[in-house]
Each structure stands twice: as structure tokens, then as C-alpha cells.
Design a protein around this motif. Structure first.
Motif, PDB file in Angstrom:
ATOM      1  N   GLU A 150       0.862  -1.241  -0.065  1.00 14.26           N
ATOM      2  CA  GLU A 150      -0.144  -0.068  -0.075  1.00 14.26           C
ATOM      3  C   GLU A 150       0.762   1.354  -0.021  1.00 14.26           C
ATOM      4  O   GLU A 150       0.361   2.252  -0.717  1.00 14.26           O
ATOM      5  CB  GLU A 150      -1.036  -0.066   1.066  1.00 14.26           C
ATOM      6  CG  GLU A 150      -2.092  -0.958   1.043  1.00 14.26           C
ATOM      7  CD  GLU A 150      -2.971  -0.894  -0.073  1.00 14.26           C
ATOM      8  OE1 GLU A 150      -3.237   0.234  -0.556  1.00 14.26           O
ATOM      9  OE2 GLU A 150      -3.634  -1.850  -0.383  1.00 14.26           O
ATOM     10  N   TYR A 154       0.492   4.186  -2.978  1.00 10.79           N
ATOM     11  CA  TYR A 154       0.269   5.375  -2.815  1.00 10.79           C
ATOM     12  C   TYR A 154       1.418   6.503  -3.250  1.00 10.79           C
ATOM     13  O   TYR A 154       1.067   7.406  -3.930  1.00 10.79           O
ATOM     14  CB  TYR A 154       0.171   5.765  -1.232  1.00 10.79           C
ATOM     15  CG  TYR A 154      -0.066   7.153  -0.681  1.00 10.79           C
ATOM     16  CD1 TYR A 154      -1.377   7.622  -0.832  1.00 10.79           C
ATOM     17  CD2 TYR A 154       0.990   7.880  -0.342  1.00 10.79           C
ATOM     18  CE1 TYR A 154      -1.717   8.924  -0.332  1.00 10.79           C
ATOM     19  CE2 TYR A 154       0.811   9.195  -0.017  1.00 10.79           C
ATOM     20  CZ  TYR A 154      -0.501   9.799   0.039  1.00 10.79           C
ATOM     21  OH  TYR A 154      -0.827  11.023   0.320  1.00 10.79           O
ATOM     22  N   HIS A 257      -4.526   6.740   4.021  1.00 10.86           N
ATOM     23  CA  HIS A 257      -4.565   5.735   2.967  1.00 10.86           C
ATOM     24  C   HIS A 257      -4.368   4.461   3.692  1.00 10.86           C
ATOM     25  O   HIS A 257      -5.333   3.377   3.663  1.00 10.86           O
ATOM     26  CB  HIS A 257      -3.480   5.816   1.980  1.00 10.86           C
ATOM     27  CG  HIS A 257      -3.501   4.921   0.880  1.00 10.86           C
ATOM     28  ND1 HIS A 257      -4.303   4.558  -0.093  1.00 10.86           N
ATOM     29  CD2 HIS A 257      -2.691   3.740   0.848  1.00 10.86           C
ATOM     30  CE1 HIS A 257      -4.019   3.815  -0.950  1.00 10.86           C
ATOM     31  NE2 HIS A 257      -3.186   3.138  -0.507  1.00 10.86           N
ATOM     32  N   LYS A 260      -7.323   3.557   5.950  1.00  8.86           N
ATOM     33  CA  LYS A 260      -8.512   3.193   5.304  1.00  8.86           C
ATOM     34  C   LYS A 260      -8.327   1.950   4.518  1.00  8.86           C
ATOM     35  O   LYS A 260      -9.210   1.084   4.705  1.00  8.86           O
ATOM     36  CB  LYS A 260      -8.757   4.194   4.156  1.00  8.86           C
ATOM     37  CG  LYS A 260      -9.925   4.224   3.361  1.00  8.86           C
ATOM     38  CD  LYS A 260     -10.340   5.105   2.248  1.00  8.86           C
ATOM     39  CE  LYS A 260     -11.577   4.936   1.758  1.00  8.86           C
ATOM     40  NZ  LYS A 260     -11.831   6.096   0.786  1.00  8.86           N
ATOM     41  N   GLU A 261      -7.111   1.675   3.911  1.00 12.30           N
ATOM     42  CA  GLU A 261      -7.163   0.315   3.098  1.00 12.30           C
ATOM     43  C   GLU A 261      -6.790  -0.769   3.967  1.00 12.30           C
ATOM     44  O   GLU A 261      -7.649  -1.995   3.669  1.00 12.30           O
ATOM     45  CB  GLU A 261      -5.994   0.427   1.927  1.00 12.30           C
ATOM     46  CG  GLU A 261      -6.189   1.376   1.007  1.00 12.30           C
ATOM     47  CD  GLU A 261      -7.272   1.186   0.365  1.00 12.30           C
ATOM     48  OE1 GLU A 261      -7.433   0.043  -0.111  1.00 12.30           O
ATOM     49  OE2 GLU A 261      -8.034   2.089  -0.247  1.00 12.30           O
ATOM     50  N   HIS A 264     -10.095   0.189   7.253  1.00 10.94           N
ATOM     51  CA  HIS A 264     -11.297   0.707   7.011  1.00 10.94           C
ATOM     52  C   HIS A 264     -11.655   1.873   7.906  1.00 10.94           C
ATOM     53  O   HIS A 264     -13.055   1.948   8.054  1.00 10.94           O
ATOM     54  CB  HIS A 264     -12.272  -0.399   6.587  1.00 10.94           C
ATOM     55  CG  HIS A 264     -12.059  -1.644   5.950  1.00 10.94           C
ATOM     56  ND1 HIS A 264     -11.677  -1.470   4.592  1.00 10.94           N
ATOM     57  CD2 HIS A 264     -11.787  -2.865   6.251  1.00 10.94           C
ATOM     58  CE1 HIS A 264     -11.432  -2.831   4.258  1.00 10.94           C
ATOM     59  NE2 HIS A 264     -11.503  -3.307   5.134  1.00 10.94           N
TER      60      HIS A 264
END
Length: 583
Positions: A150, A154, A257, A260-261, A264
Motif C-alpha cells: 500500500e 500510494y 490511506h 483506510k485500506e 477501513h
């Protein structure tokens, strides 16, 4: 083909399918006429079944001789289980085995390969390759992979370019101790392993690579603790033509990010706090703001009576513990004993109960009346039902002690919830800090951090008050990243070296390559580095990093699995031009 499916993917829809599986024997159960084997691989567990009426006798015999951790391959038919197991994804099915091949036998492991193992940390570190077979460690490494992917996604989407920098570099005197590497081709000379790619990423900015990142190993020869290893991994980043606000926005975005990823969770607020405020309010520069108990300074309301301990103290400071006025004397004595431990170092503690009826009961009622204690409550923000805990002494030491107590209470009271995330920027760090041992200033971050322009005039008159364009990102009471706006002109960099005690000749010898590069149009630039090990652990709900590193070192910096560090042959020492001292 060793397998047609892995051990975690078969479901009820696969009934009657012919499959081939490979993996390790988790455990087996023999009922005489029937046997079951749990087969495990990285993806999960599938139950195998053997019985006298449907299984060849030789296969049945072989199945009953299987030991834990044998590596086997089986072929068979997927059938529906009579006794389903809702706790495992493959719990609706089992495989009726028609062929069994032992690919490798195994000795009995020194501890059980289960989520809740009987192995202590030392034995699990020695047999780390077995420990990784357990779900908690395996899943932590997979989690780390997800975080890393991730991060790459990003940053790549923001046009950052991943560039590798050297591992064999030049030793520098600033910062922690270097690991050094002798050079066979250059007798008597040494490389150092990088503590960070700091100078190289600045050179990349001079080179015009205006958005750089690297997920990189770094090395520091320093004392260890639960969240520190001699080799660690950074998410190292640098940007050109930016100001501090640009960097804070980019890496707030990265943190959002990831949360959230991975979890959540949407995080809107990234509060900012100056270094001075953090030290005054929480006693450290990485406060956990998931809970309160802010410091209240009590000098003005506690040093007017005959209590010498407070009167002689540089600082009297307290916190209000919510709902703790109900604590028994035994509980309070336990806290007093806790702060008196050598690791904390307090000589004692004063307490005051703010009763629900609005009255106060303290351990120093002999010296203070109800009106005095009411002022303590006001200064600490205490409410009826709270317990006020007070320490006193030298300012910095006392703040550190009360900070440790605050964190301990947060743990005891369940206020530090691993599934809650509270990020915080700490800004405006001091540029320099005084070292009593060397009797000179050292860079609080590193020698390339830019002073704030409005404080430049203080460098010659009061260098300890100069603030830096430096910032740390804190998450749940842990520093997960830190950085600064860099010095990008030769004159300011030379001035910084001067105040760090370098002669011009020493500065040229150590950092001449960087100073020379600045003469060829260095852009304004700055950056930040996340500690990937620590970041991953916190996102994973932990504060110790070892389970998120495949092969960590122990507290003594040793790899007990491969027994390193170790001695080397005399011939190797001779080849490296290193004298072998024989006792």
C-alpha cells in the motif's frame, strides 16, 4: 504437480472434485478403523480422512505413522464432512485420501506449532523458521507485506520514484554508532553501513529526482529494546521545491490511506502540537492522545506551605486519574512502588482523592487544607471521583517519570485500545541539544536540518533556543516517522557544522561531497522517514516489532538462530589487514 489446490481454499462447492494437496501435518487422530490428519500450508488447514472401508490398507498404515510436521502430498476426493467445523473456512469438507506420499519426515518440533504455543521466546527465536509456521507470526509477516504494497502504491501514484542507495558508505561521527565493514582492497580502511540514506537522498534532490522514496534497511549499533533492532527498515522519502506544509499533507495522506485500506478507518484530524507543548503537557515528545490525564503544573499552588519536598523542587506536577478516587490504599501503594522502580526512578509520590461529595483526602493533609487541594484539582482538571497523583523534583526528570506513570495507567485502565488510532504531528523541535558528556551541542535530528529563519539570529547568542524545521508523526504514543526541511545552501550548512563543533577541515573531510554538490544548484528540499517495523506493528495492534520481522535479533543484538555475530578465521582477519589479538 505437487498440488492442485492449497489447504485453505476447498469449499462445499468442491465436493466430488479430485484434488492434490501438499503441506505439513498439523496433527492426526487415530480411531483404529478411521484416522484423520489436519494438513496445513500457508493458506490454511484441510482435514484428510482415511478409513478401513474406503482406503487402501498400505495407505491406512502409512497415515497412522505420520508425525507432526511431516511434509506430505495427498491425492483424493473432496467429500462433505459429517461433523462440520464452523471455526475453519474448510470446515464443511474433508478429503478422502487415495494416494499418500511422504515428501520429508520431521523430527518432533521443540514447541507445538499452534497459535497458543508452549514455546518460550528464546526457543522460538532459535527455531524461528518453525515459529513462522504459526499463524500469529505468519499473519504478521503477510500483514507487513500488505502495508508495504500500500505504501508503494500510494507513493507511486504521486509520482515518487523508488531509487536504491548504497549500503557501503562512509562513517560519520554524528548520530548513533556505525557498524563498520573492513575493506580488503583498501587495507586499514573501512566502510560503514548506513544509519539512513540521508545524504544520498539529498544528493538525489540536487540531481533533479524531485520525489524519491525507498523501502530500505538501515543499521545502528546501539542498545536494544522491544521496539529497536540493530537493523531496521525505513520508508525513506524526500521531495524538492516544497515547504513543511507540503510534506505534512503528503504523509498525512499516506497515513490516512493505510488506515483506510487496511482497517477501513477514516481519520480526519491530525492535530499539531509544538515540542514545548508536548513536553509540558505530556512529559514526552510522542504523547498518546487517545486518552487524557494531561499534566497540571502545581508550583504556584503547592509551594506556599511548609512541605519541604515541594518547596525544594524545580517542578511540582500532577495528573488526574478519572474515577480512581475509589482506589484502595493497597492500589495506591502499588502505584507508588511502581514509580520508585529503578526504571522510573521517582523517590515517592503524593496523592489526593477528590471524593464524590466534593471533599478532598490527601497523603499530605498535615500541610494543605481543602482550599489548597481544590486548587490542585483545578490545575489538573480533576473532577469528583478522580485521583490526583503528584511528582516533584528536577523538571525534565519529573516530567519523564510522570509520563511513564501516565502510560502505565493508560495500560492498566484499558485506555490504550489497539483498534483506536490517534495520529499527531509534533513540530518545532529544538535544532540542537546540549550533551553534558562532550560539553557541546549535538543536532537533535541530524546536521542537515534547517533552522527556522526567524531563529537564525540566535545561533551565535543562544543556540539552545533555536527551533528546527523538524517534525515527527506520532501514532498511539509511538513515533512512526520523522523528518525536516533540509539546509540547501553551502553557507548555512557550514554555519551548522561550526555550531556542532566541526572545524572547516573536519566538515570538508566528512561531508565535502555534499557541500560541493550544494554549489551546483541544490533546490529547497525536505523529507520524512517512517519506521516500517514500528508502523506495521502499531497498525497490527502491537507495540513490539519482533513478530513483524522475519528473522529478528534478541535483546543482546544476537541472531540466536544462526549464532551471529561470531568469530572469523585468522586467515580472514589477515586478509582484511586486521591484527588478531590472542589472549
Amino acid at each position: 504437480m505437487y498440488r492442485s489446490h492449497n489447504c485453505g481454499e476447498l469449499r462445499i462447492a468442491d465436493v466430488d472434485s479430485q484434488v492434490t494437496l501438499s503441506g505439513w501435518v498439523q496433527k492426526s487422530r487415530d480411531k483404529g478403523f478411521m484416522a484423520w490428519v489436519d494438513l496445513r500450508d500457508r493458506y490454511g488447514v484441510t482435514q484428510l480422512i482415511f478409513d478401513d472401508s474406503r482406503t487402501d490398507a498400505s495407505i491406512m498404515q502409512a497415515a497412522k505413522s505420520l508425525g507432526r510436521e511431516f511434509v506430505i502430498q495427498v491425492k483424493g476426493t473432496v467429500i462433505e464432512r459429517e461433523s462440520k467445523n464452523a471455526n475453519m473456512p474448510t470446515g464443511d469438507i474433508e478429503v478422502l485420501v487415495t494416494e499418500l506420499t511422504v515428501l520429508n519426515e520431521s523430527q518432533t518440533p521443540p514447541f507445538t506449532i499452534e497459535d497458543e504455543t508452549d514455546g518460550g521466546e528464546d526457543i522460538r527465536m532459535k527455531y524461528r523458521y518453525l515459529d513462522i509456521r504459526r499463524n500469529p507470526v505468519k499473519n504478521s509477516l503477510i500483514f507487513r507485506h500488505k502495508v508495504t504494497q500500500e505504501v508503494r502504491n500510494y507513493l507511486s501514484n504521486l509520482d515518487f520514484c523508488e531509487i536504491e542507495t548504497p549500503y557501503l558508505i562512509k562513517s560519520t561521527p554524528e548520530g548513533a554508532r556505525d557498524f563498520v565493514v573492513p575493506s580488503r582492497m583498501n587495507p586499514g580502511q573501512f566502510y560503514a553501513l548506513p544509519q539512513s540514506p540521508q545524504t544520498f537522498k539529498q544528493l538525489l534532490m540536487v540531481a533533479g529526482m524531485d520525489k524519491y522514496f525507498q523501502i530500505v534497511k538501515c543499521f545502528r549499533d546501539e542498545d536494544l529494546r522491544a521496539d529497536r533492532q540493530p537493523e531496521f527498515t525505513q520508508i525513506d522519502c524526500e521531495m524538492s521545491f516544497i515547504e513543511q506544509e507540503d510534506i505534512l499533507q503528503v504523509f498525512e495522506g499516506l497515513t490516512r490511506h493505510l488506515l483506510k485500506e487496511i482497517h477501513h478507518i477514516e481519520i480526519d484530524s491530525f492535530p499539531r502540537m509544538t515540542y514545548d507543548e508536548a513536553m509540558r503537557t505530556y512529559g514526552n515528545d510522542k504523547p498518546d492522545i487517545r486518552f487524557g490525564m494531561k499534566f497540571g503544573e502545581l508550583n504556584a499552588v503547592a509551594q506556599h506551605k511548609e512541605f519541604a519536598i515541594f518547596n525544594n523542587a524545580e517542578l511540582v506536577v500532577g495528573i488526574a486519574v478519572p474515577g480512581a478516587a475509589l482506589y484502595t490504599r493497597k492500589q495506591i501503594d502499588g502505584l507508588i512502588d511502581w514509580v520508585k522502580r529503578p526504571q522510573v526512578g521517582a523517590s515517592g509520590m503524593v496523592y489526593c482523592k477528590y471524593e464524590n461529595d466534593g471533599t478532598f483526602k490527601s497523603s499530605v493533609d498535615k500541610f494543605y487544607d481543602q482550599a489548597d487541594l481544590a486548587k490542585w484539582a483545578e490545575a489538573t482538571g480533576a473532577n469528583p471521583g478522580d485521583l490526583i497523583l503528584i511528582l516533584s523534583g528536577p523538571a525534565n526528570q519529573t516530567r519523564s517519570q510522570l509520563s511513564a506513570l501516565r502510560m502505565e495507567l493508560g495500560n492498566q485502565m484499558g485506555l490504550r485500545k489497539p483498534n483506536e488510532f490517534a495520529p499527531l504531528w509534533v513540530i518545532d523541535f529544538p535544532l540542537l541539544e546540549w550533551d553534558e558528556d562532550t560539553q557541546r551541542y549535538h543536532a537533535m535530528h541530524h546536521p542537515f536540518t534547517s533552522p527556522k529563519k526567524e531563529d537564525m539570529h540566535l545561533l551565535d547568542t543562544d543556540p539552545g533556543k533555536v527551533r528546527a524545521n523538524a517534525y515527527d508523526l506520532v501514532l498511539n504514543g509511538n513515533e512512526i516517522g520523522g523528518g525536516s526541511i533540509r539546509i540547501h545552501d553551502k553557507e548555512t550548512q557550514a554555519l551548522m557544522f561550526k555550531h556542532l563543533g566541526f572545524t572547516p577541515e573536519q566538515a570538508q573531510d566528512q561531508f565535502g561531497f555534499l557541500m560541493n554538490a550544494f554549489q551546483y544548484g541544490a533546490p529547497p528540499h525536505g523529507g520524512l522517514a517512517f519506521g516500517l517495523d514500528r508502523l506495521t506493528a502499531i497498525l497490527g495492534g502491537q507495540e513490539t516489532i519482533r513478530d513483524f520481522i522475519a528473522f529478528p535479533k534478541n535483546n543482546a543484538g544476537r541472531d540466536v538462530m544462526i549464532d551471529a555475530p561470531a568469530s572469523i578465521d585468522a586467515s580472514q582477519l589477515e586478509e582484511l589487514s586486521l591484527a588478531l589479538q590472542v589472549k
